[in-house]
Design a protein around this motif. Sequence first.
Motif, PDB file in Angstrom:
ATOM      1  N   ARG A  73     -97.682 -96.144  41.652  1.00  0.00           N
ATOM      2  CA  ARG A  73     -96.234 -96.343  41.798  1.00  0.00           C
ATOM      3  C   ARG A  73     -95.545 -96.234  40.440  1.00  0.00           C
ATOM      4  O   ARG A  73     -94.562 -95.495  40.289  1.00  0.00           O
ATOM      5  CB  ARG A  73     -95.944 -97.715  42.414  1.00  0.00           C
ATOM      6  N   SER A  74     -96.069 -96.978  39.468  1.00  0.00           N
ATOM      7  CA  SER A  74     -95.417 -96.991  38.155  1.00  0.00           C
ATOM      8  C   SER A  74     -95.484 -95.619  37.495  1.00  0.00           C
ATOM      9  O   SER A  74     -94.531 -95.180  36.841  1.00  0.00           O
ATOM     10  CB  SER A  74     -96.065 -98.045  37.257  1.00  0.00           C
ATOM     11  N   CYS A  75     -96.592 -94.913  37.677  1.00  0.00           N
ATOM     12  CA  CYS A  75     -96.758 -93.590  37.084  1.00  0.00           C
ATOM     13  C   CYS A  75     -95.741 -92.607  37.672  1.00  0.00           C
ATOM     14  O   CYS A  75     -95.103 -91.833  36.935  1.00  0.00           O
ATOM     15  CB  CYS A  75     -98.181 -93.100  37.341  1.00  0.00           C
ATOM     16  N   LEU A  76     -95.565 -92.638  38.983  1.00  0.00           N
ATOM     17  CA  LEU A  76     -94.627 -91.728  39.643  1.00  0.00           C
ATOM     18  C   LEU A  76     -93.185 -92.079  39.303  1.00  0.00           C
ATOM     19  O   LEU A  76     -92.339 -91.194  39.169  1.00  0.00           O
ATOM     20  CB  LEU A  76     -94.853 -91.771  41.155  1.00  0.00           C
ATOM     21  N   ILE A  77     -92.904 -93.372  39.154  1.00  0.00           N
ATOM     22  CA  ILE A  77     -91.547 -93.799  38.762  1.00  0.00           C
ATOM     23  C   ILE A  77     -91.238 -93.322  37.348  1.00  0.00           C
ATOM     24  O   ILE A  77     -90.160 -92.781  37.076  1.00  0.00           O
ATOM     25  CB  ILE A  77     -91.410 -95.331  38.880  1.00  0.00           C
ATOM     26  N   GLU A  78     -92.191 -93.509  36.435  1.00  0.00           N
ATOM     27  CA  GLU A  78     -91.992 -93.093  35.041  1.00  0.00           C
ATOM     28  C   GLU A  78     -91.818 -91.583  34.921  1.00  0.00           C
ATOM     29  O   GLU A  78     -91.079 -91.091  34.062  1.00  0.00           O
ATOM     30  CB  GLU A  78     -93.182 -93.544  34.190  1.00  0.00           C
ATOM     31  N   THR A  79     -92.489 -90.836  35.782  1.00  0.00           N
ATOM     32  CA  THR A  79     -92.384 -89.376  35.738  1.00  0.00           C
ATOM     33  C   THR A  79     -91.014 -88.906  36.213  1.00  0.00           C
ATOM     34  O   THR A  79     -90.579 -87.798  35.876  1.00  0.00           O
ATOM     35  CB  THR A  79     -93.499 -88.741  36.594  1.00  0.00           C
ATOM     36  N   GLY A  80     -90.336 -89.727  37.015  1.00  0.00           N
ATOM     37  CA  GLY A  80     -88.991 -89.381  37.463  1.00  0.00           C
ATOM     38  C   GLY A  80     -88.909 -88.830  38.862  1.00  0.00           C
ATOM     39  O   GLY A  80     -87.985 -88.077  39.188  1.00  0.00           O
ATOM     40  N   THR A  81     -89.855 -89.198  39.726  1.00  0.00           N
ATOM     41  CA  THR A  81     -89.868 -88.629  41.080  1.00  0.00           C
ATOM     42  C   THR A  81     -88.812 -89.240  42.001  1.00  0.00           C
ATOM     43  O   THR A  81     -88.525 -88.672  43.055  1.00  0.00           O
ATOM     44  CB  THR A  81     -91.253 -88.827  41.731  1.00  0.00           C
ATOM     45  N   ILE A  82     -88.230 -90.376  41.621  1.00  0.00           N
ATOM     46  CA  ILE A  82     -87.294 -91.036  42.534  1.00  0.00           C
ATOM     47  C   ILE A  82     -86.016 -90.221  42.719  1.00  0.00           C
ATOM     48  O   ILE A  82     -85.506 -90.095  43.845  1.00  0.00           O
ATOM     49  CB  ILE A  82     -86.987 -92.470  42.062  1.00  0.00           C
ATOM     50  N   LEU A  83     -85.497 -89.636  41.655  1.00  0.00           N
ATOM     51  CA  LEU A  83     -84.261 -88.847  41.774  1.00  0.00           C
ATOM     52  C   LEU A  83     -84.409 -87.693  42.763  1.00  0.00           C
ATOM     53  O   LEU A  83     -83.590 -87.563  43.689  1.00  0.00           O
ATOM     54  CB  LEU A  83     -83.811 -88.337  40.401  1.00  0.00           C
ATOM     55  N   PRO A  84     -85.428 -86.823  42.644  1.00  0.00           N
ATOM     56  CA  PRO A  84     -85.550 -85.748  43.637  1.00  0.00           C
ATOM     57  C   PRO A  84     -85.850 -86.271  45.046  1.00  0.00           C
ATOM     58  O   PRO A  84     -85.444 -85.645  46.029  1.00  0.00           O
ATOM     59  CB  PRO A  84     -86.706 -84.892  43.099  1.00  0.00           C
ATOM     60  N   LEU A  85     -86.550 -87.410  45.145  1.00  0.00           N
ATOM     61  CA  LEU A  85     -86.779 -87.997  46.468  1.00  0.00           C
ATOM     62  C   LEU A  85     -85.457 -88.436  47.088  1.00  0.00           C
ATOM     63  O   LEU A  85     -85.217 -88.212  48.282  1.00  0.00           O
ATOM     64  CB  LEU A  85     -87.735 -89.190  46.364  1.00  0.00           C
ATOM     65  N   VAL A  86     -84.610 -89.066  46.288  1.00  0.00           N
ATOM     66  CA  VAL A  86     -83.300 -89.499  46.793  1.00  0.00           C
ATOM     67  C   VAL A  86     -82.495 -88.297  47.284  1.00  0.00           C
ATOM     68  O   VAL A  86     -81.857 -88.342  48.343  1.00  0.00           O
ATOM     69  CB  VAL A  86     -82.534 -90.271  45.693  1.00  0.00           C
ATOM     70  N   LYS A  87     -82.529 -87.191  46.523  1.00  0.00           N
ATOM     71  CA  LYS A  87     -81.801 -85.987  46.938  1.00  0.00           C
ATOM     72  C   LYS A  87     -82.333 -85.434  48.258  1.00  0.00           C
ATOM     73  O   LYS A  87     -81.581 -84.870  49.062  1.00  0.00           O
ATOM     74  CB  LYS A  87     -81.897 -84.926  45.840  1.00  0.00           C
TER      75      LYS A  87
END
Length: 683
Positions: free
Chosen positions: A412-426
């Motif tokens: 979870r922390s690794c994917l958050i740090e990489t920045g995957t949340i923004l494209p997921l939100v889109k």
Amino acid sequence: MIQKFDRNDRRILKFPAVHPCEGISPAILLQSLINLSYNICGYQSKIFASQRKNAREIFRQVSILLMFFEDIQERRPNVLDSVVLSLSELHSTFQKIQFLMEDCTREDARIWILMKAHFVSNQFQDLIRAIATALDVLPLRSIHVSNEVKELVELLSKQARKVKMELDEEDENALKRVILILNQFENKFEPEPCLIKKILDYLDIRTWTDCHREIKFLDEEISMEYSKSDGREVPLLSSLVGFLNYCRAVLFEDCDFRYVDQSEVKSNLEMLSCLNLEDFRCPISFELMTDPVIIPTGQTYDRASIQKWLKSGNLSCPKTGEMLTSTELVPNTSLRNLIQQFCAEYGISLYKSRMKNRDISRTISPGSPSYAEAMKFLAEFLDRRLYWGSSYQKNKAAYEIRLLTKSNIFNRSCLIETGTILPLVKLLTSTDPSTQENVISALLKLSKDSSGKKEIIENRGLKFIVGLLKDGLKLETRQIAAATIFYLSSDNEYRKLIGEQRETIPSLLDIIKEGTTCGKKNAVVAIFGLLLDQKNRQSVLEAGTVPLLVELLVSSSDKVELKTDTLAVLATLADSIDGSIAIMQASGLPSIMKLLQSITSPAGKEYCVSILHSLCINCGVDVASVLAKDESLMSALYALLTEGTSHASKKAHLLIRILHKFCETSSSRLIRGVRHEQFVDVR
């Protein structure tokens, strides 16, 4: 008699053979040996991803001995005790051979068998020697079998003493390639896909599903290793999981989206009906603390979680970010006692909670450096796919994140740090039902991390999540969105923002009307989370929540957990005069009185008596008069004084006092009225 071992409980590469009982009938022993031989020979039709050469030698020897056993059975001679002893030893050896064949042909453990290739080869060698030893003491001349079979067995006995079961050269090369790739990951070097493909083809891991099965098996092995004191296999197992996670996402384009554990959809909300539960959760693992400790910043964490955090090289407070002046952990004895009391009162197994915490807390840090670097490469790959991939590739990337974050804090922390949340939100605006479900499921897992919550809110994800809550193309998607709302509402600041979204509460109520039992539960606990902010209570009431919840109490007749959660919400609303009035107007009083006497959940009884107490306080004699007339209710209240939770006992005591006072006051009024009538002049 032949004792049997439960094969379902056996761990891979363990051979718990059961020796035949003393005094066993030779005929039974012989038949069991024949059955075992056929079972072993049956593995010839299965795929051996490795150990093919050694397996062929075993099959050859067992086939010869099978002819020998059948020849003895056909002639039915008198079998000497010395023969029975030798056959018993062979029986024990054949059991171990069958276990080994079973392990070598498992469809989900091919890479693990390869990594244990030297150990497995030694097992083959030991079993061949065991056959030779049993045949050495076998009085072959005293057994009546054909000369041809006797010669074969004599020759087999000589060969078994000399044969060497060595690791096949191809297996050795494949093993070296896997080790090379793990080392490349550890050294922050991304391996060549063609090299990886050679290994996967050699092991016959050719599809996404094959790869996923291997990962599930390795994860189970890791859990078993953590239950042991040393856990020495964990680094290797973790490295392999990291390698195969990378392979599953990067190398296999075709994906089987059906591999979702349905328990995931429930989002683990079984205990969210309790008002003070959030105070008992570890800020790192978000699980119930079993050994709370205080660090120098004053924050409390579960010991296992914070120790993992510190051992991974972090010297800051996970919650505040402050640098620690020391790593001293001070037991929070008072909180631990409260948690133990809480578990005792609500019938929660502290042992099971501790085991669950251990399973999740072990993932705070990666199990090996190789795993950590493989996950970083994978996170970057998935991030690129979410931005630049085709519609299918974006959906698959969201699905991979959904799987990776299910029960792994480091991922979870690794994917958050990489920045995957923004494209997921889109991607929440996707019009594809499958993509919607996978994206909101991924965000649900990421929202369990405090940084994940922040990223979702700051990237304006709340608006889109509420949109899915209202208009998701699948009911399951809307239900998962409700669970996500709950996790976001665990933060005080975000709770207020969620309540300000006009569609949130009406959409949650729609799920209560239309959803599955799991979906209704998700929606109810999401409302409960919102009620922890006083400003949301009026909005919940104005939306018509109370009549729907009262109806839910009646309609969910056999769903104790759902009833308990519903009562928790009603108990919170009943604290206010408006909430109590709404419950009375919805005719909720009879249902709650009945539930107090029938519900089996200790928490449910507590909420019932809490609601009745609030109704008496806020609605006065109208409620007290109804309660006082019900003798069975009074019996239930008195039972709670000794059998209920501490909070239920306190509320029951207060309610009994109110009802006694009401009865005394009513009697006094009646007596005064009678006396007055006696002195009235009626002429």
